[in-house]
Design a protein around this motif. Structure first.
Motif, short mmCIF file in Angstrom:
data_model
loop_
_atom_site.label_atom_id
_atom_site.label_comp_id
_atom_site.label_asym_id
_atom_site.label_seq_id
_atom_site.Cartn_x
_atom_site.Cartn_y
_atom_site.Cartn_z
N ASN A 242 41.24 -27.17 -15.38
CA ASN A 242 41.43 -26.71 -16.76
C ASN A 242 42.88 -26.91 -17.20
O ASN A 242 43.71 -27.40 -16.42
CB ASN A 242 41.00 -25.24 -16.88
CG ASN A 242 41.72 -24.41 -15.83
OD1 ASN A 242 42.80 -24.77 -15.36
ND2 ASN A 242 41.12 -23.30 -15.44
N ASN A 243 43.18 -26.51 -18.43
CA ASN A 243 44.54 -26.74 -18.95
C ASN A 243 45.62 -26.10 -18.09
O ASN A 243 46.67 -26.70 -17.86
CB ASN A 243 44.66 -26.20 -20.38
CG ASN A 243 43.97 -27.16 -21.34
OD1 ASN A 243 43.65 -28.29 -20.97
ND2 ASN A 243 43.73 -26.70 -22.56
N ASN A 244 45.36 -24.89 -17.60
CA ASN A 244 46.36 -24.21 -16.77
C ASN A 244 46.68 -25.01 -15.53
O ASN A 244 47.84 -25.21 -15.18
CB ASN A 244 45.82 -22.84 -16.30
CG ASN A 244 46.11 -21.78 -17.31
OD1 ASN A 244 46.88 -22.03 -18.26
ND2 ASN A 244 45.51 -20.62 -17.13
N MET A 246 46.08 -28.22 -14.98
CA MET A 246 46.69 -29.53 -15.29
C MET A 246 48.16 -29.37 -15.70
O MET A 246 48.99 -30.21 -15.37
CB MET A 246 45.89 -30.25 -16.39
CG MET A 246 44.56 -30.80 -15.91
SD MET A 246 44.67 -31.94 -14.51
CE MET A 246 45.32 -33.40 -15.31
N ASN A 247 48.48 -28.26 -16.40
CA ASN A 247 49.89 -28.01 -16.74
C ASN A 247 50.72 -27.83 -15.48
O ASN A 247 51.84 -28.33 -15.37
CB ASN A 247 50.04 -26.75 -17.62
CG ASN A 247 49.61 -27.06 -19.04
OD1 ASN A 247 49.56 -28.22 -19.44
ND2 ASN A 247 49.29 -26.02 -19.80
N GLU A 248 50.16 -27.08 -14.55
CA GLU A 248 50.85 -26.84 -13.27
C GLU A 248 51.06 -28.17 -12.53
O GLU A 248 52.12 -28.43 -11.98
CB GLU A 248 49.97 -25.88 -12.44
CG GLU A 248 50.53 -25.47 -11.13
CD GLU A 248 51.34 -24.17 -11.18
OE1 GLU A 248 51.33 -23.48 -12.21
OE2 GLU A 248 52.01 -23.90 -10.17
N GLU A 250 51.28 -31.12 -13.87
CA GLU A 250 52.27 -31.91 -14.60
C GLU A 250 53.69 -31.41 -14.32
O GLU A 250 54.59 -32.21 -14.03
CB GLU A 250 51.95 -31.86 -16.10
CG GLU A 250 52.59 -32.99 -16.84
CD GLU A 250 51.99 -33.23 -18.23
OE1 GLU A 250 50.97 -32.60 -18.58
OE2 GLU A 250 52.58 -34.06 -18.95
N GLU A 251 53.87 -30.09 -14.39
CA GLU A 251 55.23 -29.54 -14.24
C GLU A 251 55.73 -29.59 -12.80
O GLU A 251 56.89 -29.90 -12.57
CB GLU A 251 55.26 -28.07 -14.73
CG GLU A 251 55.04 -27.93 -16.23
CD GLU A 251 56.00 -28.77 -17.09
OE1 GLU A 251 57.20 -28.81 -16.75
OE2 GLU A 251 55.54 -29.38 -18.07
N THR A 252 54.86 -29.26 -11.84
CA THR A 252 55.37 -29.14 -10.46
C THR A 252 55.21 -30.42 -9.65
O THR A 252 55.83 -30.57 -8.61
CB THR A 252 54.66 -27.99 -9.69
OG1 THR A 252 53.27 -28.32 -9.53
CG2 THR A 252 54.79 -26.67 -10.42
N LYS A 255 55.97 -34.59 -13.12
CA LYS A 255 57.34 -34.77 -13.64
C LYS A 255 58.35 -34.93 -12.52
O LYS A 255 59.16 -35.88 -12.56
CB LYS A 255 57.72 -33.61 -14.58
CG LYS A 255 57.05 -33.73 -15.95
CD LYS A 255 57.52 -32.64 -16.89
CE LYS A 255 56.75 -32.76 -18.21
NZ LYS A 255 56.94 -31.55 -19.05
N LYS A 282 46.66 -23.33 -7.16
CA LYS A 282 47.96 -24.01 -7.12
C LYS A 282 47.81 -25.40 -6.48
O LYS A 282 47.27 -25.53 -5.40
CB LYS A 282 48.94 -23.15 -6.30
CG LYS A 282 50.37 -23.53 -6.57
CD LYS A 282 51.34 -22.52 -6.03
CE LYS A 282 52.72 -23.12 -5.83
NZ LYS A 282 53.13 -24.13 -6.79
#
Ligand code: AMP
Ligand code: GLY
Length: 426
Positions: A242-244, A246-248, A250-252, A255, A282
């Motif tokens: 989910n978005n949460n 996928m954001n994790e 991308e950020e950890t 990037k 995670k």
């Protein structure tokens, strides 16, 4: 643009299928390709490891882009060879140095450590510290993951359930050189428990775009049992991603990886396959691949709405970060039909019946992997993974059901496929 795609599996059929739809694609060649890729472009008899022949072909045929399907030519330096030659075009793939992210487990672990990218704790050993390695194993919690450092055709990872088994594998790899040079160095790492998923990125080493994600079913048997394979089926989108999450990712992970490549001046102009384990929400990296996955590509490409060749051009002209990625709204699943006996010994040259009756309409696409054509035009089996049927539906269950309906119309001696792809998401 004229494009040369290197490879001959289901992944390359799916890439060829997607590239051919591009408004920017003029001529598409596939080397060596298979009867499936021949439906999307012209197959040419070139060996993907004969770099000089490839360069000559590119010059003679005004090729603008070379897309490298599999890891071996990349790890052997095809990017550097072609980019430093008199040919004027660009390669989709990393430089030889950057391809070490896949070509050397020790290289990728050190890279992740330098850039604080979450991954399993590990240590690396060679003949020089073999005794220390044995002690490390004896004190390690179970199970123990042992990885041959280099490429080992997908067989270089062993998950040992006992210390004795781990010691045997360690000795086989280092002392008996089970995988030749590829196992002269061994990475020993902590076992991570969680659901394995993958994320796919296109990058020019500075900017990136996420082009999809998938869940692969690696075991031969239903309920995830039996031997590991190259992949028996895939689904996307994956409900747990989910978005949460996928954001994790991308950020950890994404990037810091791209920034790390940039800072270390590792030239990268291609796909990155992030093999991840979701440990209680995670993400941890278990591997990088410097190419797309197979059969992941067979669901990621059909779901991707954005023009792939436009993305390649954007990588080259510096506009990748400004490009919009969009996806088709449906769910996608692919189910792989394999030869009887795979991933062990299997027969080849068996006629495949029923293919010509299937049209690619009806929400399904038949991607060919290990196939070949005889002189009479019959399609025969030519590998372990033979066909992979991708379908779309409103739900994953619907898409899988549709692929199984298609597979009921196809037959070759010993054909086997898993009927439970996507079972957790029913
Ligand atoms: P690799 O070639 O590194 O992807 O490893 C092959 C397979 O072994 C992966 O797809 C995972 O299923 C499994 N694996 C690798 N590393 C680990 C780990 N640290 N913990 C759990 N499973 C792992
Ligand atoms: N399906 C896993 C891989 O392509 O490595």
């Amino acid at each position: 643009m004229n494009i040369l795609l290197l490879g001959s599996g289901g992944r390359e059929h799916a890439l060829a299928w997607k590239i051919k739809q591009s408004y920017h694609c003029n001529q598409l060649f596939i080397a060596p390709g298979n009867p499936g890729t021949a439906q999307c472009g012209t197959n040419v008899m070139l060996d993907v490891l004969e770099f000089e022949d490839i360069k000559k072909f590119c010059i003679e045929n005004n090729i603008n882009i070379v897309v490298v399907g599999a890891e071996e030519p990349l790890v052997k330096g095809i990017y550097d060879y072609l980019m430093n030659s008199e040919w004027n075009g660009f390669v989709i793939g990393p430089s030889q140095k950057a391809a070490q992210l896949e070509g050397s487990k020790a290289f990728s672990k050190k890279f992740m450590q330098r850039h604080h990218i979450p991954t399993a704790a590990y240590a690396e050993f060679t003949i020089k510290n073999f005794e220390a390695g044995k002690q490390y194993i004896q004190q390690h919690t179970l199970p123990i993951v042992l990885k041959a450092d280099g490429l080992a055709a997908g067989k270089g990872v062993v998950i040992a359930q006992t210390h004795e088994e781990a010691l045997q594998v360690f000795e086989a790899m280092i002392i008996n050189k089970q995988f030749g040079n590829a196992s002269s160095k061994v990475v020993i790492e902590e076992f991570l428990t969680g659901i394995e998923v993958s994320v796919f990125v296109l990058t020019n080493g500075k900017d990136y775009q996420i082009i999809g994600h998938a869940k692969d079913y690696k075991r031969i048997g239903e309920g995830d049992t039996g031997l590991n394979t190259g992949g028996m089926g895939c689904v996307t989108p994956v409900p747990i991603m989910n978005n949460n999450f996928m954001n994790e990712v991308e950020e950890t992970i994404i990037k810091p990886t791209i920034n790390g490549l940039y800072q270390e001046e590792l030239i990268y102009n291609g796909f990155i396959f992030f093999g991840l384990i979701n440990v209680e929400g995670k993400p941890f990296v278990i591997e990088y691949n410097c190419r797309m996955g197979d059969p992941e590509t067979e669901v990621v490409m059909p779901r991707l709405y954005t023009d792939l060749v436009a993305l390649f051009a954007a990588m080259d002209n510096g506009t990748l970060a400004d490009t919009n990625i969009s996806y088709n709204e449906n769910c996608y699943a692919t189910v792989v039909a394999v030869s009887g006996g795979y991933p062990g010994e299997y027969k080849k040259n068996l006629p495949i019946e029923g293919l010509s009756n299937i049209s690619n309409a009806n929400n399904s696409i038949v991607f060919q992997a290990g196939t070949k054509q005889d002189e009479a035009g019959n399609i025969l089996t030519n590998g372990g993974r033979v066909l992979t049927i991708t379908s779309q539906g409103n739900t994953i269950t619907e898409a899988v059901h549709q692929s199984k309906k298609i597979l009921e119309q196809i037959n070759f001696e010993g054909m086997y496929y898993r009927k439970d792809i996507g079972y957790e998401f029913e």
